[in-house]
Design a protein around this motif. Structure first.
Motif, mmCIF file in Angstrom:
data_model
loop_
_atom_site.group_PDB
_atom_site.id
_atom_site.type_symbol
_atom_site.label_atom_id
_atom_site.label_comp_id
_atom_site.label_asym_id
_atom_site.label_seq_id
_atom_site.Cartn_x
_atom_site.Cartn_y
_atom_site.Cartn_z
ATOM 1 N N LEU A 10 46.113 63.275 -7.457
ATOM 2 C CA LEU A 10 46.475 62.139 -7.833
ATOM 3 C C LEU A 10 47.940 61.529 -9.091
ATOM 4 C CD1 LEU A 10 42.709 59.810 -8.297
ATOM 5 C CD2 LEU A 10 44.318 60.649 -6.170
ATOM 6 N N ILE A 11 47.877 62.386 -9.764
ATOM 7 C CA ILE A 11 49.123 62.830 -10.653
ATOM 8 C C ILE A 11 49.585 64.614 -10.593
ATOM 9 C CG2 ILE A 11 48.851 61.051 -11.949
ATOM 10 C CD1 ILE A 11 47.213 63.027 -13.847
ATOM 11 N N PRO A 12 51.285 64.745 -11.215
ATOM 12 C CA PRO A 12 51.568 65.939 -10.714
ATOM 13 C C PRO A 12 50.681 67.601 -11.830
ATOM 14 C CG PRO A 12 53.524 64.635 -11.048
ATOM 15 C CD PRO A 12 51.922 63.829 -11.039
ATOM 16 N N GLU A 13 50.241 66.122 -13.141
ATOM 17 C CA GLU A 13 49.971 67.310 -13.922
ATOM 18 C C GLU A 13 49.005 66.519 -15.050
ATOM 19 O OE1 GLU A 13 53.140 69.545 -15.705
ATOM 20 O OE2 GLU A 13 54.029 68.165 -16.464
ATOM 21 N N PRO A 14 48.024 66.305 -15.741
ATOM 22 C CA PRO A 14 47.446 65.482 -16.587
ATOM 23 C C PRO A 14 48.753 65.076 -17.633
ATOM 24 C CG PRO A 14 46.721 67.792 -16.531
ATOM 25 C CD PRO A 14 47.267 68.130 -15.943
ATOM 26 N N GLU A 15 49.590 65.964 -18.318
ATOM 27 C CA GLU A 15 50.658 65.462 -19.250
ATOM 28 C C GLU A 15 51.419 63.562 -18.177
ATOM 29 O OE1 GLU A 15 50.516 68.770 -18.648
ATOM 30 O OE2 GLU A 15 49.778 69.210 -20.512
ATOM 31 N N HIS A 16 51.414 64.403 -17.154
ATOM 32 C CA HIS A 16 52.370 63.215 -16.452
ATOM 33 C C HIS A 16 51.077 61.327 -16.718
ATOM 34 C CE1 HIS A 16 54.810 60.907 -13.600
ATOM 35 N NE2 HIS A 16 53.336 60.494 -12.743
ATOM 36 N N PHE A 17 49.794 61.875 -16.918
ATOM 37 C CA PHE A 17 48.865 60.494 -16.822
ATOM 38 C C PHE A 17 49.359 59.711 -17.990
ATOM 39 C CE2 PHE A 17 45.631 58.000 -18.784
ATOM 40 C CZ PHE A 17 45.749 57.629 -17.404
ATOM 41 N N TYR A 18 50.256 60.307 -19.305
ATOM 42 C CA TYR A 18 50.578 59.502 -20.482
ATOM 43 C C TYR A 18 52.182 59.050 -20.426
ATOM 44 C CZ TYR A 18 45.437 60.939 -21.697
ATOM 45 O OH TYR A 18 45.076 61.339 -22.161
ATOM 46 N N ASN A 19 52.538 59.637 -18.949
ATOM 47 C CA ASN A 19 54.009 58.847 -19.054
ATOM 48 C C ASN A 19 53.768 57.814 -17.758
ATOM 49 O OD1 ASN A 19 55.277 60.805 -20.077
ATOM 50 N ND2 ASN A 19 55.053 62.030 -17.895
ATOM 51 N N LEU A 20 52.580 57.021 -17.932
ATOM 52 C CA LEU A 20 52.826 56.109 -16.462
ATOM 53 C C LEU A 20 52.138 54.843 -17.253
ATOM 54 C CD1 LEU A 20 50.376 57.346 -13.999
ATOM 55 C CD2 LEU A 20 52.732 57.390 -14.042
ATOM 56 N N ASP A 21 52.381 53.376 -17.146
ATOM 57 C CA ASP A 21 52.322 52.511 -18.142
ATOM 58 C C ASP A 21 50.503 52.134 -17.616
ATOM 59 O OD1 ASP A 21 51.896 50.844 -15.740
ATOM 60 O OD2 ASP A 21 53.978 50.262 -15.148
ATOM 61 N N THR A 22 50.019 51.238 -18.807
ATOM 62 C CA THR A 22 48.989 50.375 -18.470
ATOM 63 C C THR A 22 48.077 50.390 -16.572
ATOM 64 O OG1 THR A 22 48.474 50.293 -20.677
ATOM 65 C CG2 THR A 22 47.408 49.671 -19.952
ATOM 66 N N ASP A 23 48.952 49.401 -16.430
ATOM 67 C CA ASP A 23 48.471 48.873 -15.100
ATOM 68 C C ASP A 23 48.175 50.485 -14.429
ATOM 69 O OD1 ASP A 23 48.107 46.541 -15.766
ATOM 70 O OD2 ASP A 23 49.728 45.868 -15.563
ATOM 71 N N GLN A 24 49.293 51.645 -13.966
ATOM 72 C CA GLN A 24 49.329 51.877 -13.052
ATOM 73 C C GLN A 24 48.041 53.238 -13.648
ATOM 74 O OE1 GLN A 24 53.961 53.291 -14.273
ATOM 75 N NE2 GLN A 24 54.473 53.032 -11.953
ATOM 76 N N GLN A 25 48.343 53.352 -14.992
ATOM 77 C CA GLN A 25 47.031 54.400 -15.321
ATOM 78 C C GLN A 25 45.242 53.203 -14.563
ATOM 79 O OE1 GLN A 25 47.224 54.078 -19.364
ATOM 80 N NE2 GLN A 25 48.235 56.665 -19.723
#
Length: 248
Positions: free
Chosen positions: A119-134
């Motif tokens: 769903l994401i490339p790597e765990p760190e990528h999750f924090y590059n998304l905005d709140t709605d995307q998360q």
């Protein structure tokens, strides 16, 4: 210095026991499958425990422990000094938690599952998304993961280290547990340790933290508690200026 350490010994002992309890808590949650089925009773219990040390319920927990402390019947001046220590611990603990999360930028364990499911490339990528995307990504996996977990994932999208819930539990163990132990209310101190252990277990079970987060949080509070002054001098000055109704 020796007198200060002696006054803190009971609290530091309780924190040492809390550290030891991380071992069985970790063993119980090894190889945790976040997609496993969760019963309503167990899920509700875990939610209640974790909320008791989180933003939803820590004030209730704090109020209950403060009321219980009154049964020790400590002198008002002594109690006043203890409350100053507690207030400083809470302020330092909560401010430091927020700052350390920004510095360490450690992804929460549940982001590893999101990456594993592509769903994401790597765990760190999750924090590059905005709140709605998360939120949308967590919703995507909600059909496979119990709502007893995803509800907390949706509510806590910040970084993992340190554990704010464990910091609060450690403060309660050091302050209230140490105070109860010092006043020979051993069963009360053990009860707080038991509660702290279940809080830590809940954080690992939900997927919010790793064992190192629990260890770091506990050691951090131990260091702060160990060097903190007793504030008896300040308490004496403030107590003398307090209304008579608070001193009687």
């Amino acid at each position: 210095m020796n007198r200060l350490f002696n006054n803190k010994f009971s609290g530091l002992l309780q924190l040492a026991l809390m550290l030891l309890m991380i071992i069985p808590v970790t063993l119980l949650t090894m190889n945790m499958d976040y997609k496993s089925e969760v019963g309503t009773a167990f899920g509700g219990f875990i939610a209640l425990v974790t909320d008791s040390a989180g933003s939803r319920g820590f004030l209730i927990t704090l109020a209950i422990l403060c009321v219980v402390t009154l049964f020790l019947k400590l002198p008002r001046k002594t109690l006043f000094a203890h409350m100053i220590v507690l207030a400083v611990l809470l302020v330092v603990g909560f401010i430091s938690k927020t700052s350390l999360k920004v510095v360490t930028e450690s992804p929460r364990p549940y982001t590893e599952l999101l990456a594993k499911d592509l769903l994401i490339p790597e765990p760190e990528h999750f924090y590059n998304l905005d709140t709605d995307q998360q939120a949308q990504i967590i919703d995507t996996i909600s059909s496979e993961v119990s709502q007893w977990r995803t509800r907390h994932w949706q509510g806590e999208k910040d970084y993992s280290f340190p554990s704010g819930h464990t910091i609060f539990a450690a403060i309660c163990v050091a302050f209230f547990g140490g105070l109860f132990w010092q006043n020979k209310r051993y069963s009360w101190a053990v009860a707080i340790l038991g509660w702290a252990a279940i809080v830590m277990y809940s954080r690992l079970w939900i997927g919010m933290h790793r064992p190192i987060d629990l260890v770091g949080s506990t050691l951090f509070i131990a260091a702060i508690y160990g060097i903190m002054p007793s504030f008896h001098g300040l308490a004496g000055k403030l107590y003398s200026k307090a209304p008579n109704c608070l001193r009687e």
